[in-house]
Enzyme design. Structure first.
Site, PDB file in Angstrom:
ATOM      1  N   ASP A   1       0.848  -1.190   0.000  1.00  0.00           N
ATOM      2  CA  ASP A   1       0.000   0.000   0.000  1.00  0.00           C
ATOM      3  C   ASP A   1       0.886   1.243   0.000  1.00  0.00           C
ATOM      4  O   ASP A   1       1.671   1.451   0.936  1.00  0.00           O
ATOM      5  CB  ASP A   1      -0.910  -0.017   1.231  1.00  0.00           C
ATOM      6  CG  ASP A   1      -2.094   0.920   1.069  1.00  0.00           C
ATOM      7  OD1 ASP A   1      -2.101   1.706   0.101  1.00  0.00           O
ATOM      8  OD2 ASP A   1      -3.008   0.873   1.911  1.00  0.00           O
ATOM      9  N   ASP A   2       0.778   2.036  -1.047  1.00  0.00           N
ATOM     10  CA  ASP A   2       1.492   3.323  -1.138  1.00  0.00           C
ATOM     11  C   ASP A   2       3.016   3.191  -1.191  1.00  0.00           C
ATOM     12  O   ASP A   2       3.729   4.136  -0.854  1.00  0.00           O
ATOM     13  CB  ASP A   2       1.119   4.267   0.024  1.00  0.00           C
ATOM     14  CG  ASP A   2      -0.333   4.734  -0.033  1.00  0.00           C
ATOM     15  OD1 ASP A   2      -1.086   4.245  -0.898  1.00  0.00           O
ATOM     16  OD2 ASP A   2      -0.714   5.577   0.790  1.00  0.00           O
TER      17      ASP A   2
ATOM     18  N   CYS B   1      -6.135   3.811  -3.729  1.00  0.00           N
ATOM     19  CA  CYS B   1      -6.336   2.437  -3.238  1.00  0.00           C
ATOM     20  C   CYS B   1      -7.493   1.644  -3.863  1.00  0.00           C
ATOM     21  O   CYS B   1      -7.269   0.610  -4.476  1.00  0.00           O
ATOM     22  CB  CYS B   1      -6.554   2.464  -1.738  1.00  0.00           C
ATOM     23  SG  CYS B   1      -5.140   3.072  -0.808  1.00  0.00           S
TER      24      CYS B   1
ATOM     25  N   ARG C   1      -7.244  -1.663  -6.514  1.00  0.00           N
ATOM     26  CA  ARG C   1      -7.486  -3.041  -6.071  1.00  0.00           C
ATOM     27  C   ARG C   1      -8.569  -3.720  -6.899  1.00  0.00           C
ATOM     28  O   ARG C   1      -8.460  -4.902  -7.257  1.00  0.00           O
ATOM     29  CB  ARG C   1      -7.897  -3.032  -4.587  1.00  0.00           C
ATOM     30  CG  ARG C   1      -6.733  -2.750  -3.688  1.00  0.00           C
ATOM     31  CD  ARG C   1      -7.102  -1.990  -2.417  1.00  0.00           C
ATOM     32  NE  ARG C   1      -5.904  -1.281  -1.976  1.00  0.00           N
ATOM     33  CZ  ARG C   1      -4.993  -1.810  -1.169  1.00  0.00           C
ATOM     34  NH1 ARG C   1      -5.177  -2.989  -0.640  1.00  0.00           N
ATOM     35  NH2 ARG C   1      -3.908  -1.128  -0.864  1.00  0.00           N
TER      36      ARG C   1
ATOM     37  N   LYS D   1      -5.522  -5.648   3.760  1.00  0.00           N
ATOM     38  CA  LYS D   1      -6.467  -4.532   3.562  1.00  0.00           C
ATOM     39  C   LYS D   1      -7.328  -4.785   2.323  1.00  0.00           C
ATOM     40  O   LYS D   1      -6.806  -4.978   1.229  1.00  0.00           O
ATOM     41  CB  LYS D   1      -5.671  -3.241   3.401  1.00  0.00           C
ATOM     42  CG  LYS D   1      -6.488  -2.062   2.879  1.00  0.00           C
ATOM     43  CD  LYS D   1      -5.658  -0.806   2.843  1.00  0.00           C
ATOM     44  CE  LYS D   1      -6.205   0.191   1.831  1.00  0.00           C
ATOM     45  NZ  LYS D   1      -5.427   1.438   1.805  1.00  0.00           N
TER      46      LYS D   1
ATOM     47  N   HIS E   1     -10.611  -2.834   1.210  1.00  0.00           N
ATOM     48  CA  HIS E   1     -10.927  -1.520   0.634  1.00  0.00           C
ATOM     49  C   HIS E   1     -11.758  -1.568  -0.648  1.00  0.00           C
ATOM     50  O   HIS E   1     -11.608  -0.729  -1.542  1.00  0.00           O
ATOM     51  CB  HIS E   1      -9.639  -0.698   0.401  1.00  0.00           C
ATOM     52  CG  HIS E   1      -9.869   0.765   0.665  1.00  0.00           C
ATOM     53  ND1 HIS E   1      -8.896   1.719   0.510  1.00  0.00           N
ATOM     54  CD2 HIS E   1     -10.991   1.420   1.074  1.00  0.00           C
ATOM     55  CE1 HIS E   1      -9.390   2.903   0.814  1.00  0.00           C
ATOM     56  NE2 HIS E   1     -10.660   2.741   1.163  1.00  0.00           N
TER      57      HIS E   1
ATOM     58  N   SER F   1      -8.725   1.644   4.762  1.00  0.00           N
ATOM     59  CA  SER F   1      -7.363   2.088   5.079  1.00  0.00           C
ATOM     60  C   SER F   1      -7.119   2.253   6.576  1.00  0.00           C
ATOM     61  O   SER F   1      -8.037   2.538   7.342  1.00  0.00           O
ATOM     62  CB  SER F   1      -7.070   3.419   4.382  1.00  0.00           C
ATOM     63  OG  SER F   1      -7.034   3.230   2.998  1.00  0.00           O
TER      64      SER F   1
ATOM     65  N   HIS G   1       1.196   2.401   4.157  1.00  0.00           N
ATOM     66  CA  HIS G   1       0.246   3.512   4.155  1.00  0.00           C
ATOM     67  C   HIS G   1       0.354   4.214   5.506  1.00  0.00           C
ATOM     68  O   HIS G   1       0.359   3.557   6.541  1.00  0.00           O
ATOM     69  CB  HIS G   1      -1.164   2.931   3.941  1.00  0.00           C
ATOM     70  CG  HIS G   1      -2.244   3.934   3.683  1.00  0.00           C
ATOM     71  ND1 HIS G   1      -2.715   4.777   4.660  1.00  0.00           N
ATOM     72  CD2 HIS G   1      -2.969   4.207   2.571  1.00  0.00           C
ATOM     73  CE1 HIS G   1      -3.681   5.531   4.147  1.00  0.00           C
ATOM     74  NE2 HIS G   1      -3.851   5.209   2.875  1.00  0.00           N
TER      75      HIS G   1
ATOM     76  N   ASP H   1      -0.129  -0.771  -4.809  1.00  0.00           N
ATOM     77  CA  ASP H   1      -1.422  -0.298  -5.328  1.00  0.00           C
ATOM     78  C   ASP H   1      -1.348   1.071  -5.985  1.00  0.00           C
ATOM     79  O   ASP H   1      -2.187   1.433  -6.800  1.00  0.00           O
ATOM     80  CB  ASP H   1      -2.488  -0.292  -4.222  1.00  0.00           C
ATOM     81  CG  ASP H   1      -2.251   0.769  -3.153  1.00  0.00           C
ATOM     82  OD1 ASP H   1      -1.090   1.188  -2.949  1.00  0.00           O
ATOM     83  OD2 ASP H   1      -3.233   1.177  -2.507  1.00  0.00           O
ATOM     84  N   ASN H   2      -0.342   1.866  -5.589  1.00  0.00           N
ATOM     85  CA  ASN H   2      -0.161   3.206  -6.189  1.00  0.00           C
ATOM     86  C   ASN H   2       1.174   3.750  -5.714  1.00  0.00           C
ATOM     87  O   ASN H   2       1.860   3.130  -4.900  1.00  0.00           O
ATOM     88  CB  ASN H   2      -1.317   4.150  -5.839  1.00  0.00           C
ATOM     89  CG  ASN H   2      -1.656   4.211  -4.365  1.00  0.00           C
ATOM     90  OD1 ASN H   2      -2.704   3.732  -3.941  1.00  0.00           O
ATOM     91  ND2 ASN H   2      -0.778   4.765  -3.554  1.00  0.00           N
TER      92      ASN H   2
ATOM     93  N   LYS I   1       1.345   9.358  -5.478  1.00  0.00           N
ATOM     94  CA  LYS I   1      -0.033   8.905  -5.269  1.00  0.00           C
ATOM     95  C   LYS I   1      -1.039   9.998  -5.615  1.00  0.00           C
ATOM     96  O   LYS I   1      -0.833  11.164  -5.293  1.00  0.00           O
ATOM     97  CB  LYS I   1      -0.197   8.525  -3.795  1.00  0.00           C
ATOM     98  CG  LYS I   1      -1.598   8.165  -3.380  1.00  0.00           C
ATOM     99  CD  LYS I   1      -1.648   7.761  -1.913  1.00  0.00           C
ATOM    100  CE  LYS I   1      -3.054   7.381  -1.497  1.00  0.00           C
ATOM    101  NZ  LYS I   1      -3.108   6.846  -0.126  1.00  0.00           N
TER     102      LYS I   1
HETATM  103 MG    MG Z   1      -2.707   2.947  -1.569  1.00  0.00          MG
END
Ligand code: MG
Length: 464
Positions: free
Chosen positions: A40-41, A80, A84, A137, A139, A162, A234, A286-287, A307
C-alpha cells in the site's frame, strides 16, 4: 489422484527409503499456486532492487533477482480502491463502478463496494478448485455483501479499509505523530466477524504473515490462491517492536523492513513445504508514494510526483514475478499492468477468464516463461472518471494534469496535450508535443476507440 499422491508418498518412503530426517517434501505438481503480495502506497523507488539508497529489502530483492523485475509496470489507478478492483477483475475502474465524479476511494460511511457481478481472480480460481484467501487490507466495500468472502475468497483476515480511517481526528499531527494505534478505530475482521477494534497496527504485518503461513501450510496438498494486500506502508506507519527504530530511513524504513521480513517468511514456508517451484509469487504496489505525508511517505525514485496523480510516480510501481524454474529471470522494460494479472493467471493455471465482458488486461505468460515481447503496448491513466493521460509505445500524452493528493492540486487542462518520450525522459520533463503532432494524433485515436467501449455505470464510492 493428485491429491492422494502426497498422502501416499511418506508411506512409500517409509517402506523402502532411508531415514526420514531432512528429507525434503516432494514437490507437488499440478496447477500452480498463486501468491499476490500487494503493498500500500509503496513507490517505484522504495525497494533496494529499484534503487533506494538505504532501505534494505533483501527478501523482495531476491525475488526480483531470481525472477522478473519489471520497470514499466502500472497500476490502473493512483489510489487504493480502484487500483485493487482493477487488479482483481482485469478491468479499468471506469467499467466496474470504481471511478466517479466525487469520492476516489471507499470510506467508513460508504454504502457501495466492488459490484458482486464482477468476476475476481479469486472467483476464477475458486471455480477451478483453488482454496482462496485474502489476508490484509480489502478496501472494496466494508458492508457484509461486499466483503472478500462474497467475492471469491474462502477466508478473510484483515482490515476492510485504510489504516488512517475511522480516526478520532484526521490531520498530519496525528498521522505523523507518536505511534498510537488507538487513534484509528479501524476494525480487524476474520471472515465476516469483527475480532478487534481498533486493530492493533503494531502487530498487523506480523499477524498477516502468521495467517498467510498458516493458510499456505494448511493448503499444501491442493492448489491455493493467496492475495496478501499489506496495510503498510500507508500512513500512519507502524512496525512491531523487533523492527522499531532499526532502519536508517526512519519509520517508513522500519515498516518496509517488516514487510520484507514477511516476504522472507512466506518464501521460506513455500520452500520448506516443497511448494516453491509450483508457486507463482507476484509482488507489486497499489499506487505511488503518498508525498503529502512528508518523510512518512515513500519515494517514486526518478519518476514525477506520486499517489493521486497520473504522472508516472502515481501509477508506475515495482512489478516482480517469481517462480523458480518457470519464470525466466531478467529485467523487463516492456509495459505490464496489474490489469494483466487476471488473464495471465488464467493462462498460467489453465483457468477460464471471463468471456462475457470487456477485459483490459493482456496475457503476459509468454513474457514470464521465455521473455517474449510484452503484448501490452498502451496504458490509460484515469483520475476519478476522467481520462487524464494515455501512453502508447514510448510516448505518453497528458490531456489534463494535477499535482498530488491535495485540495490545491492545480488542475490544468492542456489545449495541446503534453507529450513525453518515456524511455528518453522517464521523469516527464521535456515536452515533445510540438515536434510530434503525428504521435499525439495516434494517441488521440486510441483514446477515442477506447472511450467508445466505455459504458458509464453508477459510481460505487459516491453511494452514501
Ligand atoms: Mg494505496
Amino acid at each position: 489422484m493428485l491429491r492422494l499422491f502426497p498422502l501416499l508418498l511418506p508411506l512409500l518412503l517409509c517402506t523402502c527409503g532411508p531415514a526420514q530426517e531432512n528429507t525434503p517434501t516432494a514437490p507437488r505438481t499440478g496447477p500452480p499456486n498463486v501468491v499476490i503480495i500487494y503493498m500500500d502506497d509503496m513507490g517505484f523507488g522504495d525497494l533496494s532492487s529499484y534503487g533506494h539508497p538505504n532501505i534494505q529489502t533483501p527478501n523482495v530483492d531476491r525475488l526480483a533477482r531470481e525472477g522478473q523485475r519489471w520497470t514499466s509496470f502500472y497500476t490502473a489507478s493512483s489510489v487504493c480502491s480502484p487500483s485493487r478492483g482493477a487488479l482483481l477483475t482485469g478491468r479499468y475502474p471506469i467499467r466496474i463502478g470504481l471511478a466517479g465524479p466525487q469520492k476516489r476511494v471507499f470510506f467508513p460511511d460508504s454504502k457501495g463496494g466492488l459490484p458482486t457481478e464482477e468476476i475476481t481472480i479469486a472467483e476464477m480460481l475458486q471455480s477451478e478448485g483453488y482454496a482462496t484467501a485474502c489476508i490484509g487490507k480489502w478496501h472494496l466495500g466494508h458492508l457484509p455483501e461486499y466483503l472478500p468472502t462474497r467475492q471469491g475468497f474462502d477466508y478473510y483476515f484483515g482490515i476492510p479499509y485504510s489504516n488512517d480511517m475511522d480516526g478520532i481526528k484526521w490531520g498530519l499531527d496525528y498521522l505523523l505523530g507518536p505511534m498510537d494505534t488507538s487513534l484509528w478505530k479501524v476494525p480487524l475482521l476474520e471472515n465476516e466477524t469483527e475480532i478487534q477494534r481498533p486493530a492493533n497496527q503494531f502487530t498487523i504485518t506480523k499477524r498477516y504473515t502468521e495467517k498467510a503461513v498458516e493458510f499456505i501450510t494448511g493448503q499444501r496438498d491442493s492448489p491455493f490462491f493467496l492475495y496478501l494486500p499489506h496495510s503498510m506502508v500507508h500512513t500512519p506507519l507502524f512496525a512491531s517492536e523487533a523492527f522499531q527504530g532499526k532502519s536508517p530511513r526512519g519509520r517508513f524504513g522500519d515498516a518496509m523492513a517488516e514487510v520484507d521480513w514477511s516476504v522472507g517468511e512466506i518464501t521460506k514456508a513455500l520452500e520448506e513445504l516443497g511448494l516453491a517451484e509450483n508457486t507463482l509469487i507476484i509482488f507489486s504496489s497499489d499506487n505511488g508514494p503518498w508525498l503529502s505525508m512528508r518523510e512518512h511517505g515513500g519515494s517514486a525514485g526518478l519518476l514525477k510526483d506520486g499517489k493521486g496523480t497520473t504522472w508516472e510516480g502515481g501509477m508506475r510501481v515495482p512489478g516482480i514475478f517469481y517462480q523458480p524454474g518457470s519464470v525466466a529471470p531478467g529485467t523487463i522494460t516492456d509495459m505490464g499492468s496489474t490489469l494483466d494479472l487476471l488473464p495471465t493467471l488464467a493462462a498460467w493455471t489453465g483457468a477460464q477468464a471471463p468471456t462475457d465482458r470487456i477485459l483490459d488486461g493482456f496475457d503476459l505468460s509468454a513474457v514470464l516463461r521465455e521473455r517474449a515481447p510484452s503484448p501490452r503496448d498502451h496504458m490509460l491513466f484515469y483520475r476519478k472518471d476522467e481520462l487524464f493521460a494515455a501512453r502508447r509505445g514510448d510516448y505518453k500524452a497528458h490531456f489534463i494534469t494535477a499535482t498530488c493528493y491535495r485540495p490545491d492540486n492545480m488542475r490544468e487542462v492542456h489545449a495541446t496535450p503534453l507529450l513525453y518520450h518515456l524511455h528518453h525522459d522517464p521523469s516527464e520533463v521535456y515536452d515533445k508535443a510540438v515536434e510530434h503532432p503525428e504521435v499525439l494524433a495516434e494517441i488521440q485515436e486510441m483514446v477515442d476507440n477506447h472511450s467508445r467501449t466505455v459504458v458509464r455505470v453508477e459510481a460505487e464510492m459516491d453511494r452514501r
